[in-house]
Every structure is written in C-alpha cells, then in structure tokens.
Design a protein around this motif. Structure first.
Motif, PDB file in Angstrom:
ATOM      1  N   LEU A  49       0.731  -1.093   0.067  1.00 41.51           N
ATOM      2  CA  LEU A  49      -0.049  -0.140  -0.120  1.00 41.51           C
ATOM      3  C   LEU A  49       0.871   1.086  -0.107  1.00 41.51           C
ATOM      4  CD1 LEU A  49      -2.911   1.185   0.668  1.00 41.51           C
ATOM      5  CD2 LEU A  49      -2.247   0.940   2.899  1.00 41.51           C
ATOM      6  N   ILE A  50       0.743   2.447  -0.908  1.00 41.23           N
ATOM      7  CA  ILE A  50       1.524   3.484  -0.822  1.00 41.23           C
ATOM      8  C   ILE A  50       0.378   4.616  -0.765  1.00 41.23           C
ATOM      9  CG2 ILE A  50       3.430   2.492  -2.258  1.00 41.23           C
ATOM     10  CD1 ILE A  50       2.336   3.765  -4.624  1.00 41.23           C
ATOM     11  N   ILE A  51       0.884   5.497   0.309  1.00 43.39           N
ATOM     12  CA  ILE A  51       0.312   6.545   0.713  1.00 43.39           C
ATOM     13  C   ILE A  51       1.086   7.682   0.320  1.00 43.39           C
ATOM     14  CG2 ILE A  51      -0.901   7.688   2.628  1.00 43.39           C
ATOM     15  CD1 ILE A  51      -1.252   4.988   3.961  1.00 43.39           C
ATOM     16  N   GLY A  52       0.478   8.680  -0.647  1.00 46.18           N
ATOM     17  CA  GLY A  52       1.065   9.886  -0.996  1.00 46.18           C
ATOM     18  C   GLY A  52       0.724  11.069  -0.198  1.00 46.18           C
ATOM     19  N   ILE A  53       1.423  11.710   0.361  1.00 45.16           N
ATOM     20  CA  ILE A  53       0.965  13.122   1.083  1.00 45.16           C
ATOM     21  C   ILE A  53       1.591  14.414   0.619  1.00 45.16           C
ATOM     22  CG2 ILE A  53       1.068  14.085   3.444  1.00 45.16           C
ATOM     23  CD1 ILE A  53       0.915  10.926   4.459  1.00 45.16           C
ATOM     24  N   GLY A  54       1.079  15.205   0.281  1.00 48.65           N
ATOM     25  CA  GLY A  54       1.526  16.534  -0.103  1.00 48.65           C
ATOM     26  C   GLY A  54       1.147  17.725   0.940  1.00 48.65           C
ATOM     27  N   ILE A  55       2.323  18.241   1.662  1.00 47.63           N
ATOM     28  CA  ILE A  55       1.649  19.408   2.533  1.00 47.63           C
ATOM     29  C   ILE A  55       2.249  20.572   1.980  1.00 47.63           C
ATOM     30  CG2 ILE A  55       1.886  19.962   4.941  1.00 47.63           C
ATOM     31  CD1 ILE A  55       2.814  16.937   5.519  1.00 47.63           C
ATOM     32  N   ASN A  56       1.481  21.549   2.152  1.00 48.10           N
ATOM     33  CA  ASN A  56       1.873  23.075   1.570  1.00 48.10           C
ATOM     34  C   ASN A  56       2.661  23.533   3.084  1.00 48.10           C
ATOM     35  OD1 ASN A  56       0.926  23.210  -1.037  1.00 48.10           O
ATOM     36  ND2 ASN A  56      -1.072  23.264   0.008  1.00 48.10           N
ATOM     37  N   VAL A  57       4.053  23.749   2.740  1.00 42.32           N
ATOM     38  CA  VAL A  57       4.684  24.112   4.016  1.00 42.32           C
ATOM     39  C   VAL A  57       5.329  25.424   3.616  1.00 42.32           C
ATOM     40  CG1 VAL A  57       6.773  23.438   5.565  1.00 42.32           C
ATOM     41  CG2 VAL A  57       5.340  21.681   4.307  1.00 42.32           C
ATOM     42  N   ASN A  58       6.266  25.634   2.971  1.00 41.40           N
ATOM     43  CA  ASN A  58       7.029  26.881   2.670  1.00 41.40           C
ATOM     44  C   ASN A  58       6.811  27.305   1.247  1.00 41.40           C
ATOM     45  OD1 ASN A  58       8.198  27.086   5.396  1.00 41.40           O
ATOM     46  ND2 ASN A  58      10.044  25.454   4.712  1.00 41.40           N
ATOM     47  N   ASN A  59       5.810  26.559   0.496  1.00 41.59           N
ATOM     48  CA  ASN A  59       5.602  27.406  -0.500  1.00 41.59           C
ATOM     49  C   ASN A  59       4.440  28.291  -0.616  1.00 41.59           C
ATOM     50  OD1 ASN A  59       4.208  25.077   0.229  1.00 41.59           O
ATOM     51  ND2 ASN A  59       3.281  24.396  -1.656  1.00 41.59           N
ATOM     52  N   PHE A  60       3.895  29.009  -1.745  1.00 40.42           N
ATOM     53  CA  PHE A  60       2.936  29.638  -1.676  1.00 40.42           C
ATOM     54  C   PHE A  60       1.929  29.107  -2.774  1.00 40.42           C
ATOM     55  CE2 PHE A  60       6.554  32.266  -0.431  1.00 40.42           C
ATOM     56  CZ  PHE A  60       5.839  32.722   0.555  1.00 40.42           C
ATOM     57  N   PRO A  61       0.907  28.368  -2.536  1.00 45.22           N
ATOM     58  CA  PRO A  61       0.132  27.528  -3.616  1.00 45.22           C
ATOM     59  C   PRO A  61      -1.075  28.197  -4.188  1.00 45.22           C
ATOM     60  CG  PRO A  61      -0.398  26.870  -1.134  1.00 45.22           C
ATOM     61  CD  PRO A  61       0.868  27.894  -1.015  1.00 45.22           C
ATOM     62  N   LYS A  62      -1.273  29.560  -3.620  1.00 43.46           N
ATOM     63  CA  LYS A  62      -2.579  30.067  -4.057  1.00 43.46           C
ATOM     64  C   LYS A  62      -2.627  30.437  -5.358  1.00 43.46           C
ATOM     65  CE  LYS A  62      -4.662  31.934   0.384  1.00 43.46           C
ATOM     66  NZ  LYS A  62      -3.574  31.696   1.001  1.00 43.46           N
ATOM     67  N   ALA A  63      -1.417  30.643  -5.996  1.00 48.77           N
ATOM     68  CA  ALA A  63      -1.612  30.960  -7.262  1.00 48.77           C
ATOM     69  C   ALA A  63      -2.168  29.887  -8.244  1.00 48.77           C
ATOM     70  CB  ALA A  63       0.073  31.436  -7.968  1.00 48.77           C
ATOM     71  N   ASP A  64      -1.813  28.609  -7.766  1.00 48.36           N
ATOM     72  CA  ASP A  64      -2.245  27.409  -8.563  1.00 48.36           C
ATOM     73  C   ASP A  64      -3.719  27.164  -8.194  1.00 48.36           C
ATOM     74  OD1 ASP A  64       0.239  27.296 -10.249  1.00 48.36           O
ATOM     75  OD2 ASP A  64       1.361  26.705  -8.557  1.00 48.36           O
ATOM     76  N   GLU A  65      -3.872  27.053  -6.776  1.00 51.26           N
ATOM     77  CA  GLU A  65      -4.914  26.548  -6.256  1.00 51.26           C
ATOM     78  C   GLU A  65      -5.503  27.527  -5.237  1.00 51.26           C
ATOM     79  OE1 GLU A  65      -4.410  22.452  -4.896  1.00 51.26           O
ATOM     80  OE2 GLU A  65      -6.381  22.538  -4.113  1.00 51.26           O
ATOM     81  N   PRO A  66      -6.647  28.380  -5.690  1.00 49.47           N
ATOM     82  CA  PRO A  66      -6.952  29.610  -4.860  1.00 49.47           C
ATOM     83  C   PRO A  66      -7.434  28.982  -3.385  1.00 49.47           C
ATOM     84  CG  PRO A  66      -8.097  29.523  -6.911  1.00 49.47           C
ATOM     85  CD  PRO A  66      -7.128  28.334  -6.980  1.00 49.47           C
ATOM     86  N   GLY A  67      -7.945  27.821  -3.441  1.00 50.61           N
ATOM     87  CA  GLY A  67      -8.501  27.231  -2.090  1.00 50.61           C
ATOM     88  C   GLY A  67      -7.263  26.818  -1.283  1.00 50.61           C
ATOM     89  N   ALA A  68      -6.247  26.759  -1.343  1.00 49.13           N
ATOM     90  CA  ALA A  68      -4.936  26.172  -0.671  1.00 49.13           C
ATOM     91  C   ALA A  68      -4.235  27.318  -0.039  1.00 49.13           C
ATOM     92  CB  ALA A  68      -4.089  25.609  -1.541  1.00 49.13           C
ATOM     93  N   VAL A  69      -3.571  26.776   1.116  1.00 46.30           N
ATOM     94  CA  VAL A  69      -2.883  27.825   1.826  1.00 46.30           C
ATOM     95  C   VAL A  69      -1.579  26.740   2.757  1.00 46.30           C
ATOM     96  CG1 VAL A  69      -3.887  27.103   4.391  1.00 46.30           C
ATOM     97  CG2 VAL A  69      -2.950  29.406   3.697  1.00 46.30           C
ATOM     98  N   SER A  70      -0.690  27.412   2.695  1.00 47.95           N
ATOM     99  CA  SER A  70       0.859  26.848   3.372  1.00 47.95           C
ATOM    100  C   SER A  70       0.931  27.290   4.861  1.00 47.95           C
ATOM    101  CB  SER A  70       1.706  27.281   2.561  1.00 47.95           C
ATOM    102  OG  SER A  70       1.993  28.577   2.702  1.00 47.95           O
ATOM    103  N   ILE A  71       1.769  26.277   5.614  1.00 51.33           N
ATOM    104  CA  ILE A  71       1.937  26.702   6.985  1.00 51.33           C
ATOM    105  C   ILE A  71       2.782  27.956   7.099  1.00 51.33           C
ATOM    106  CG2 ILE A  71       3.380  25.818   8.892  1.00 51.33           C
ATOM    107  CD1 ILE A  71       2.795  23.175   7.862  1.00 51.33           C
ATOM    108  N   ARG A  72       3.631  28.188   6.196  1.00 52.46           N
ATOM    109  CA  ARG A  72       4.299  29.575   6.005  1.00 52.46           C
ATOM    110  C   ARG A  72       3.571  30.846   6.031  1.00 52.46           C
ATOM    111  NH1 ARG A  72       8.996  30.722   1.776  1.00 52.46           N
ATOM    112  NH2 ARG A  72       9.869  32.816   2.502  1.00 52.46           N
ATOM    113  N   GLU A  73       2.379  30.825   5.028  1.00 50.31           N
ATOM    114  CA  GLU A  73       1.386  31.576   4.989  1.00 50.31           C
ATOM    115  C   GLU A  73       0.800  32.114   6.396  1.00 50.31           C
ATOM    116  OE1 GLU A  73       0.367  31.800   0.180  1.00 50.31           O
ATOM    117  OE2 GLU A  73      -0.489  30.154   1.474  1.00 50.31           O
ATOM    118  N   ILE A  74       0.310  30.901   6.881  1.00 47.93           N
ATOM    119  CA  ILE A  74      -0.575  30.889   8.211  1.00 47.93           C
ATOM    120  C   ILE A  74       0.409  31.681   9.145  1.00 47.93           C
ATOM    121  CG2 ILE A  74      -1.775  29.777   9.981  1.00 47.93           C
ATOM    122  CD1 ILE A  74      -2.161  27.495   7.893  1.00 47.93           C
TER     123      ILE A  74
END
Lengths: 323, 71
Positions: A200-225
C-alpha cells in the motif's frame, strides 16, 4: 550516488549553513579542490540547494533539508531522497514492486514534475512543499486497508497541531484543512493479489514553505499562516513517529479498527456539517451524521434518509450555497 | 479454462481498460476501483481473452463481486 558525493552533502549539512572552503572539504575527503568542485557542480545541477561563494560551499537552509543524514537514526535508514522526481507515487510503486524499500519506507522529493492527485488530476508540487509517499507492506486483508489512510490523516492533523499549534482538522476522508483552506492532500494506491495486500502506498502533499494560492486558490501553506518558514524535516520526523506508533497498533494481532476511528473522529470537522458529495456521475447533499468504524461517511439526505458514502469528493456547503 | 476476477473490496469502478473479446496478458491492469481516496488496480490473473466484463465506469461494487471473466 557516489560515496564522495554523499560525504560532501553530509559535511555541508553538518556545517549548519556555514561556508566550507573547497580546500578544507578536499582535505577532509582526501581529494583535490578541483575534484570537490566537480562533484559539487554535479550535485547543484541535479537540484541540491548548495551555494558557492568566495568563502566556499554551503548548504541552503540545512534545518529544512530532507537529506537522510539529517533525520534521527531509525528514520534516516528508511528515507529515499530525490531532489526531483516525476512523482513520489510512481517511484514508491517501483521500489515496492522490487521490494527494495522497507515497511514504512519514505520516498521524498523536493519537487515533482508530474505530481498527481486522484483520478490523475494534476497536483502542483513546487519547491518548499513537503511531497512524500509512505510504503507499507500490510498483513491485513484488503477490506481493512482503509484504516492506514485514516491513521495517516489523523497523524498528520496531530503532528501539525502539536508542532505549530495550528488549528487544523480532517475533512472526510483524508484532506487536512486550516480553517476552510486546504493545507494537505492525501491519496493512496493498493496492490492486491488474490485477497492479500502486496503493498500500500500513501502519497501526502503538505503546503509548507511554498505559496500554493496562485495554482490553487483554495489552498494555504503553513508559512502563509504563521508568517515564517518552518522545517520540513521536523514535520516529517514527527509524522513518522506519530504514524509509526499507530501503524504498530494496526499491525498488532489484537487490532480493532474502532480504536483508530475513535481517534480520527476527534480530528474531523466533517461530522455535523452540511456536505456535498460529488462523484463523476452524481452529486448528493445532506448533513454529515457520523463516520463509522469502516470509514464510511453517513449523511442524512434532504428526504430524511441515511445514506452511506464510501467514495467521492466531499465539500462543505456554506449557508449561501444554493440548496 | 475460465478465471473469475473478483473485487477485493467495496468501491466504485473508476476505469475499465479492457474490451470484451480483447486479449490480455497476466498482470495487465484491467480495472481500477476507488474507495475513500484509495485506488486499487485490478490485474488480469492469467493470459487469455476477456470473456465477460460485468462492470462499467461508475458502477458500485461490493467485496467479492464478479468483475470480469478471463478465459
């Protein structure tokens, strides 16, 4: 990677961001300054974040580095690190098929050039985020495999809550939200053969120090918070510990799924919400009543019926959405 | 000799990669089932011809449902 390149990376990582001259590196490793330069150049070309100045070479942000040597013993042996990959899922699947990665092995990449979400949707994974896949070789039947996904998302929620005091919750089944914005996504793949799980493989993506909003308006990163950069290595280390403990419980002979699902229910924000469930040929709406021990979402339809949901995308409805 | 392909778990069929009468090789991915964000590819159990496909994209299946027959 050659031993020499590994030693260069390890030395620079231990340098805590301070520059180390080519001369000194060469002396330490028993090679010429020119040889050091050649190896560093190749490392930089393959995506390692090393700077070169008159003072020497330095690793950028060593605390944030995902190089295996930076992780505590017990975890570093399981890390398979790549500066860049097509997708950590594809790489993890290949390693699992060849059995060249252990149970709880982690495939991690600085960036994915063709990262994907469910149903082959594109998943943007730029530098600064934490993109990894965990490989499991479970001994339980395929029908129970869902428990690992729920364990992973609740462990992520606990990890981010504990490390950064973030107000996060799990949206059924496995997204992590901060407020209403998406902080992490999770997807998994299982290979089975005649009623047995191969892996079983589990893929995880976490917005950490990136700025995801430009590509995905509903996303946020830990750095932004938080308004500051944080260490991806700390997140992955804590997650491996928390998830590892839960996996040990799951792998124990007397395991009962309700123990994990009980913990999961404390972390989900879905129960009680008005939700919309979309699959590619239908949309259902209703109030989320509960999540049962099989991981299914129970919703009360507008007609007052209870409906059991085991797949589809779940969206929270806001009060001003059309009914 | 015919081999039944059964569903290992409950979920929704999200991809059907085979057609009736087509030749398949052992371990070829023939279907994908999804449940709770987990994709489970189903592989052909043997070399052969697709004798029957019991499901289409979007169908809901239960554990042990017959998905296809390869002969």
């Amino acid at each position: 990677m050659s031993d020499l390149k590994q030693q260069i990376l390890q030395t620079l990582l231990n340098g805590n961001g301070e520059s180390i001259s080519g001369d000194l590196l060469g002396k330490k490793l028993g090679v010429s300054r020119v040889a050091v330069w050649k190896h560093v150049k190749t490392l930089m070309e393959s995506g390692h974040t090393i700077t070169s100045s008159a003072k020497g070479y330095a690793m950028v942000d060593p605390d944030d580095s995902l190089l295996p040597y930076g992780f505590p013993k017990g975890i570093q042996e399981r890390i398979r690190y790549y500066p860049t990959l097509g997708s950590t899922m594809d790489q993890a699947r290949e390693l699992a098929q060849r059995s060249t990665i252990p149970h709880m092995g982690v495939v991690v990449a600085e960036e994915q050039t063709s990262g994907r979400g469910r149903l082959n949707r594109q998943w943007i994974s730029s530098r600064g985020g934490l993109w990894f896949t965990i490989v499991l070789f479970p001994k339980i039947p395929p029908t129970l495999s869902y428990i690992y996904n729920f364990a992973a998302s609740l462990s992520l929620s606990e990890t981010l809550g504990q490390l950064f005091n973030l107000d996060v919750s799990v949206k059924w089944p496995n997204d992590i939200l901060a407020g209403h914005s998406k902080l992490c996504g999770l997807l998994s793949e299982m290979e089975t053969r005649s009623d047995m799980i191969c892996f079983l493989i589990i893929g995880i993506g976490i917005n950490v120090n990136n700025f995801p909003k430009a590509d995905e308006p509903g996303a946020v990163s830990i750095r932004e918070i938080l308004g500051r950069k944080v260490s991806r290595r700390d997140i992955l280390t804590r997650f491996c510990d928390t998830f590892g403990d839960t996996v040990k419980q799951i792998d124990a002979p007397d395991f009962n799924p309700s123990a994990v699902m009980h913990r999961y229910r404390k972390h989900t924000s879905t129960i009680g919400k008005m939700v919309r469930i979309e699959t590619f040929n239908r949309t259902d709406t209703g109030r989320a009543l509960d999540i049962d021990d099989s991981g299914a979402l129970l919703i009360e339809t507008p007609e007052g019926m209870t409906q059991k949901v085991i797949y589809g995308d779940c969206f929270y409805k806001s009060p001003d959405d059309p009914q | 000799m015919a081999e039944d392909v059964l569903s290992p778990l409950a979920g929704k069929i999200i991809a059907v990669n085979i057609e009736q009468g087509a030749d398949v090789e052992e371990d070829e991915e023939i279907l994908i089932i999804e449940a709770m964000k987990m994709e489970t590819p189903i592989y052909a159990p043997c070399d052969g011809k697709v004798a029957e496909i019991k499901v289409k994209e979007g169908d809901e299946v239960e554990e042990d449902d017959l998905l296809a027959v390869i002969e």
